[in-house]
Scaffold this motif. Structure first.
Motif, mmCIF file in Angstrom:
data_model
loop_
_atom_site.group_PDB
_atom_site.id
_atom_site.type_symbol
_atom_site.label_atom_id
_atom_site.label_comp_id
_atom_site.label_asym_id
_atom_site.label_seq_id
_atom_site.Cartn_x
_atom_site.Cartn_y
_atom_site.Cartn_z
ATOM 1 N N GLU A 47 0.786 -1.503 -0.014
ATOM 2 C CA GLU A 47 -0.229 -0.607 0.004
ATOM 3 C C GLU A 47 0.944 0.454 0.229
ATOM 4 O O GLU A 47 0.423 2.040 -0.920
ATOM 5 C CB GLU A 47 -1.127 -0.228 1.775
ATOM 6 C CG GLU A 47 -1.904 -1.198 1.558
ATOM 7 C CD GLU A 47 -2.581 -1.293 2.555
ATOM 8 O OE1 GLU A 47 -3.509 -1.811 2.567
ATOM 9 O OE2 GLU A 47 -1.862 -0.713 3.754
ATOM 10 N N GLU A 104 2.026 1.633 -2.916
ATOM 11 C CA GLU A 104 0.983 2.585 -4.161
ATOM 12 C C GLU A 104 0.275 3.902 -4.217
ATOM 13 O O GLU A 104 -0.352 4.154 -5.331
ATOM 14 C CB GLU A 104 -0.806 1.231 -3.833
ATOM 15 C CG GLU A 104 -0.950 -0.154 -3.892
ATOM 16 C CD GLU A 104 -1.921 -0.584 -4.191
ATOM 17 O OE1 GLU A 104 -3.413 -0.330 -4.441
ATOM 18 O OE2 GLU A 104 -1.855 -1.129 -3.132
ATOM 19 N N THR A 105 0.514 4.254 -2.581
ATOM 20 C CA THR A 105 0.013 5.999 -2.508
ATOM 21 C C THR A 105 1.639 6.376 -3.733
ATOM 22 O O THR A 105 0.516 7.633 -3.961
ATOM 23 C CB THR A 105 0.907 6.264 -1.507
ATOM 24 O OG1 THR A 105 2.551 5.833 -0.957
ATOM 25 C CG2 THR A 105 0.594 5.730 0.435
ATOM 26 N N ALA A 106 1.928 5.893 -3.996
ATOM 27 C CA ALA A 106 2.956 6.727 -5.536
ATOM 28 C C ALA A 106 2.341 6.992 -6.837
ATOM 29 O O ALA A 106 2.240 8.043 -7.792
ATOM 30 C CB ALA A 106 4.077 6.533 -5.844
ATOM 31 N N VAL A 165 -1.306 6.687 -6.215
ATOM 32 C CA VAL A 165 -2.554 7.368 -6.909
ATOM 33 C C VAL A 165 -2.599 8.650 -7.452
ATOM 34 O O VAL A 165 -3.956 8.461 -8.022
ATOM 35 C CB VAL A 165 -2.774 7.766 -4.560
ATOM 36 C CG1 VAL A 165 -3.765 8.569 -4.869
ATOM 37 C CG2 VAL A 165 -2.689 6.179 -4.596
ATOM 38 N N ARG A 181 -3.141 -1.467 -10.128
ATOM 39 C CA ARG A 181 -2.401 -0.039 -9.316
ATOM 40 C C ARG A 181 -1.598 -1.430 -8.311
ATOM 41 O O ARG A 181 0.034 -1.464 -8.144
ATOM 42 C CB ARG A 181 -2.744 0.700 -8.228
ATOM 43 C CG ARG A 181 -2.269 1.337 -7.779
ATOM 44 C CD ARG A 181 -2.943 1.895 -7.247
ATOM 45 N NE ARG A 181 -3.941 2.408 -5.427
ATOM 46 C CZ ARG A 181 -5.242 2.344 -5.865
ATOM 47 N NH1 ARG A 181 -4.949 4.335 -6.402
ATOM 48 N NH2 ARG A 181 -5.587 2.096 -4.783
ATOM 49 N N LYS A 201 7.033 4.288 -10.500
ATOM 50 C CA LYS A 201 5.777 5.606 -11.426
ATOM 51 C C LYS A 201 6.835 5.428 -13.128
ATOM 52 O O LYS A 201 5.993 6.800 -13.454
ATOM 53 C CB LYS A 201 5.831 6.908 -10.394
ATOM 54 C CG LYS A 201 7.109 7.880 -10.178
ATOM 55 C CD LYS A 201 6.613 9.195 -9.555
ATOM 56 C CE LYS A 201 5.976 9.305 -8.181
ATOM 57 N NZ LYS A 201 6.336 10.394 -7.172
ATOM 58 N N MET A 253 -7.847 3.892 -2.307
ATOM 59 C CA MET A 253 -6.841 4.570 -1.521
ATOM 60 C C MET A 253 -7.590 4.676 -0.303
ATOM 61 O O MET A 253 -7.047 4.676 0.832
ATOM 62 C CB MET A 253 -6.274 4.829 -2.390
ATOM 63 C CG MET A 253 -4.791 5.013 -0.865
ATOM 64 S SD MET A 253 -3.709 3.683 -0.310
ATOM 65 C CE MET A 253 -2.425 3.015 -1.347
ATOM 66 N N LEU A 276 3.166 12.436 1.667
ATOM 67 C CA LEU A 276 2.321 12.382 0.483
ATOM 68 C C LEU A 276 2.285 13.821 -0.530
ATOM 69 O O LEU A 276 2.270 12.943 -1.327
ATOM 70 C CB LEU A 276 1.068 12.248 1.151
ATOM 71 C CG LEU A 276 0.908 10.854 2.126
ATOM 72 C CD1 LEU A 276 -0.583 11.032 3.048
ATOM 73 C CD2 LEU A 276 0.386 9.020 0.901
ATOM 74 N N LEU A 311 4.910 12.814 -3.064
ATOM 75 C CA LEU A 311 4.442 12.324 -3.960
ATOM 76 C C LEU A 311 3.483 12.377 -4.922
ATOM 77 O O LEU A 311 3.392 11.830 -5.734
ATOM 78 C CB LEU A 311 4.232 10.863 -2.722
ATOM 79 C CG LEU A 311 5.018 10.353 -2.184
ATOM 80 C CD1 LEU A 311 4.396 8.759 -1.453
ATOM 81 C CD2 LEU A 311 5.892 9.294 -2.967
ATOM 82 N N TRP A 370 -0.078 14.019 -3.883
ATOM 83 C CA TRP A 370 -1.239 13.873 -4.118
ATOM 84 C C TRP A 370 -1.618 15.634 -3.808
ATOM 85 O O TRP A 370 -0.327 16.594 -3.035
ATOM 86 C CB TRP A 370 -0.649 13.195 -2.482
ATOM 87 C CG TRP A 370 -1.369 11.710 -2.534
ATOM 88 C CD1 TRP A 370 -0.461 11.176 -3.300
ATOM 89 C CD2 TRP A 370 -1.824 10.988 -1.769
ATOM 90 N NE1 TRP A 370 -0.711 10.030 -2.391
ATOM 91 C CE2 TRP A 370 -1.855 9.710 -1.971
ATOM 92 C CE3 TRP A 370 -3.191 11.549 -0.729
ATOM 93 C CZ2 TRP A 370 -1.811 9.055 -1.553
ATOM 94 C CZ3 TRP A 370 -3.718 10.161 0.235
ATOM 95 C CH2 TRP A 370 -3.370 9.194 -0.293
#
Ligand SMILES: Nc1ncnc2c1ncn2[C@@H]1O[C@H](COP(=O)(O)OP(=O)(O)O)[C@@H](O)[C@H]1O
Ligand SMILES: [Mg+2]
Lengths: 227, 482
Positions: free
Chosen positions: A102, A105-107, A109, A118, A158, B1, B352, B355, B357
């Motif tokens: 996870e 995975e945040t990268a 999103v 993903r 990514k 997510m 985040l 990254l 977000w």
């Protein structure tokens, strides 16, 4: 890839002002590898923030692929970070409550990748850093070296143009340092990306083809033809 | 997510979530208990008023009090014929309060705008006097003389005459048998026999209150004599709460005959078409029908005192402010805790953002967590509040209601006090205390408010946290957090 000119970053600390960067001019080639070293407080992290679009300089321009990050609107800057820049931090910066998979995975999103696609890409990335068996572990269940591998997988999943690493082995035991360094070097070669790394490790600095030393906000670049 | 992250955060940071949630829970529980106790209080008050009025009555119309000094009726006298040693009895039938309205007023009131129904009734008090009379004995003076000779010299004497009286009073209510839906009898239930039917407008039948029936040994099928008229008892009525409105109920026409009050009523019971319009209906009646006093439930409620009204005042003032204060405190604490939780996660949110977000996505995550905490608090608070309300109902503390206490009743036009200025409903014994068990019914509306408060609490907390999170910069990913 990068064209920095006259980059100054001034911090206000009470009444005192600190020039973390004082007129930095720097060019970094596409696919090049740059190692940055220097004393603590010299401005290494600040420079990396400018390169990664995490912060804006007080003055000067940071051109990335012909676009000045210093004057880019926030939304566009966020997009540049999401698509083109991978970060590896000294203290890993994993989300403690999320599993390895996870976290990776945040990268993905912000790229709009969803669901199975993903998860699959995150699993692949973890596999490539040798953690294919640890997808469901949370950071607390992993060693420091393993956590940094997760962070590296997150940075590379990514497929960015640039990988920025700020003392990636600074929080690791001696035994793990070489392992991580080897991994990073291997990935750099494999992916053909631009790799900029801050490190205190002098043996790495010696082997680097191009070395930037930063002291009191000023940069001097040494080319090492031998490397 | 979003949901994965949310779930993971809530599961791993259960304690922090619980702290925020329990603060909100406390506030919400308090709101539920206070509002359910308040509604229990107002139910209790309604019960008190109902026992005075009967169900469904919104107001009563009585004759305006006469100016002081001008008594409504003349003196009353009991007349007995001295018939020797016999025990005799005499009933005096009095109109309660001595004030009456013409029967035509009932129709007049019924014609007013906003009046759904108007029914007249006649409240009577019967004074029953039982007495033993001994006529005096004439004693002739010693030494001759002739009876009745008059004259100056040494007349005879009457000696030993006397009387012993027993005075009883009881109340009789003349009810309109064609309109059973309104009036004092509606606050009683027929527990034996039957009530009047509409053909008994002038029949010699009576319904007796159960308490009075027990005291006097009356019951269905027996008879009772009021001022020389024999009534057959057709039913026994038991008051729903407190005392009954009258001891005996008889058809209105019979009551008017007994009291020599043909075409008169003491009280008109009024049901308004819209319970929100009571004040305007009151004003209309008072304006269009002169010489009347209109008393609404609200007016009457003012005359109720005792622990019920004290507790009710407490619930509406102290209880309300306390729950508002606790709610505000809970909201603030939830907000500050959420905000400080964000501060502890600066690097996480900074990462985040680094990254890629969007700020909005990070904020949404924080608000989402806070909202779930709020809902958790709401669920906890509802459970706690229902428990509290259940406890109050289980214990059901007894409150007393003092009706029309002291001077108030009479001076205000005497809805309650017998013999007060305006006549009014038949309740005997002014200043009587009624015991009422307090309950705390929780309404769906209260639960809806609780859920609303939980959401509001979550949003407020999320607002604090989200505001904090929105201002974090991606460079905060590199911040050293101790
Ligand atoms: N957010 C900040 N606020 C104020 N001063 C800062 C901030 N970040 C860095 N500095 C200052 O800028 C200088 C350079 O810091 P940094 O780039 O972190 O150095 P390095 O990474 O080489 O150790 C230091 O003097 C540091 O104290
Ligand atoms: Mg640094």
């Amino acid at each position: 890839m990068y064209q920095l000119s006259g980059v100054t970053k001034r911090y206000q600390r009470g009444k005192k002002t600190v020039d973390a960067l004082a007129g930095v001019d720097l060019t970094i080639e596409d696919g090049g590898r740059l190692v940055i070293q220097g004393p603590t407080g010299g401005g290494k992290s600040t420079l990396l923030q400018m390169l990664g679009g995490l912060d804006r300089p007080t003055s000067g321009t940071v051109e990335f692929d012909g676009v000045d990050l210093a004057s880019l609107p926030e939304a566009r800057l966020t997009k540049v970070r999401a698509e083109n820049i991978g970060f590896v931090f000294q203290s890993f910066n994993l989300i403690p409550t999320l599993t390895a998979q996870e976290n990776v995975e945040t990268a993905l999103v912000p790229l709009g990748l969803k669901g199975a696609a993903r998860r699959e890409r995150a699993a692949e990335a973890l596999d490539s850093v040798g953690l294919g068996e640890r997808l469901g572990h949370v950071p607390g269940e992993l060693s420091g070296g393993q956590q940094q591998r997760v962070a590296i997988a997150r940075a590379l999943v990514k497929r960015p143009k640039v990988l920025l690493a700020d003392e990636p082995t600074g929080n690791l035991d001696e035994s793990m340092r070489d392992e991580i360094m080897e991994l990073l070097e291997g990935l750099w070669k494999e992916h053909g990306l631009t790799f900029i790394m801050v490190t205190h490790d002098s043996s790495i600095a010696r082997r680097a083809p191009r070395l930037a030393t930063i002291r009191k906000g000023r940069v001097t670049v040494t080319e090492n033809a031998a490397a | 997510m979003f949901f994965t992250y949310l779930r993971r955060e809530l599961r791993r940071r259960r304690k922090a979530a619980l702290v925020v949630a329990s603060g909100l829970a406390l506030g919400i529980a308090l709101v539920i208990v206070v509002s359910s106790v308040s509604s229990g209080m107002s139910q209790a008050q309604d019960k008190v008023l109902q026992s005075l009025y009967g169900l469904g009555t919104d107001m009563t119309v009585t004759k305006a009090a006469p100016p002081p000094g001008e008594e409504g009726q003349g003196k009353r006298r009991f007349e007995f014929d001295a018939k020797g040693d016999d025990e005799q009895s005499s009933d005096r039938v009095l109109v309660q309060g001595f004030q009456t309205l013409a029967s035509s007023t009932v129709a007049q009131v019924g014609d007013q705008e906003g009046v759904a129904d108007a029914v007249g009734g006649l409240s009577l008090t019967v004074l029953k006097v039982n007495g033993e009379f001994k006529p005096g004995e004439f004693t002739a003076p010693p030494g001759g003389g002739k009876t009745g000779s008059g004259g100056g010299g040494g007349g005879g004497r009457v000696e030993g005459g006397g009387a012993a009286f027993d005075v009883n009073t009881y109340s009789v209510y003349g009810t309109d048998v064609t309109a059973p839906a309104l009036g004092p009898l509606t606050s009683s239930r027929i527990t034996s026999g039957r009530t009047f039917n509409s053909s008994e407008a002038d029949a010699a039948v009576a319904v007796v209150d159960s308490a009075y029936a027990k005291e006097k040994g009356l019951g269905t099928g027996k008879t009772v004599t009021i001022s020389g008229t024999k009534f057959t008892i057709i039913g026994v009525a038991t008051a729903d709460s407190g005392d009954a409105a009258a001891n005996l109920y008889i058809p209105l026409k019979k009551a008017q005959t007994l009291a020599d009050a043909k075409d008169k009523v003491t009280t008109v019971y009024v049901k308004a078409a819209d319970s929100q319009q009571i004040d305007s209906v009151k004003a209309a009646i008072q304006k269009n029908i002169p010489d009347t006093t209109v008393t609404t439930s609200a007016d009457l409620a003012d005359t109720v005192s005792g622990s019920l009204s004290t507790a009710s005042d407490l619930a509406t003032t102290v209880g309300k402010w306390l729950s508002i204060a606790v709610l505000i405190a809970a909201f603030l604490v939830a907000g500050l805790l959420t905000s400080s939780a964000v501060s502890r996660r600066v690097r996480e949110f900074g990462t985040l953002k680094a990254l890629g977000w969007k700020s909005g996505r990070v904020t949404r995550q924080v608000v989402g967590e806070a909202l779930v905490n709020g809902l958790l608090g709401g669920a906890l608070g509802i459970a706690l509040g229902l428990g509290g309300a259940y406890l109050v109902t289980a214990i059901s503390p007894t409150l007393t209601a003092q009706l029309g206490g002291g001077a108030g009743g009479g001076a205000r036009g005497g809805m309650v006090a017998i013999g007060g200025g305006g006549g009014g409903p038949v309740r005997q014994g002014a200043g009587k205390a009624l015991d009422i068990a307090l309950t705390a019914p929780v309404s769906l509306a209260t639960l809806a408010v609780a859920v609303g408060l939980a959401v509001a609490g979550g949003l407020i907390a999320g607002g604090f946290g989200g505001w904090r999170a929105a201002r974090l910069r991606p460079a905060d990913a590199l911040r050293r957090v101790e």
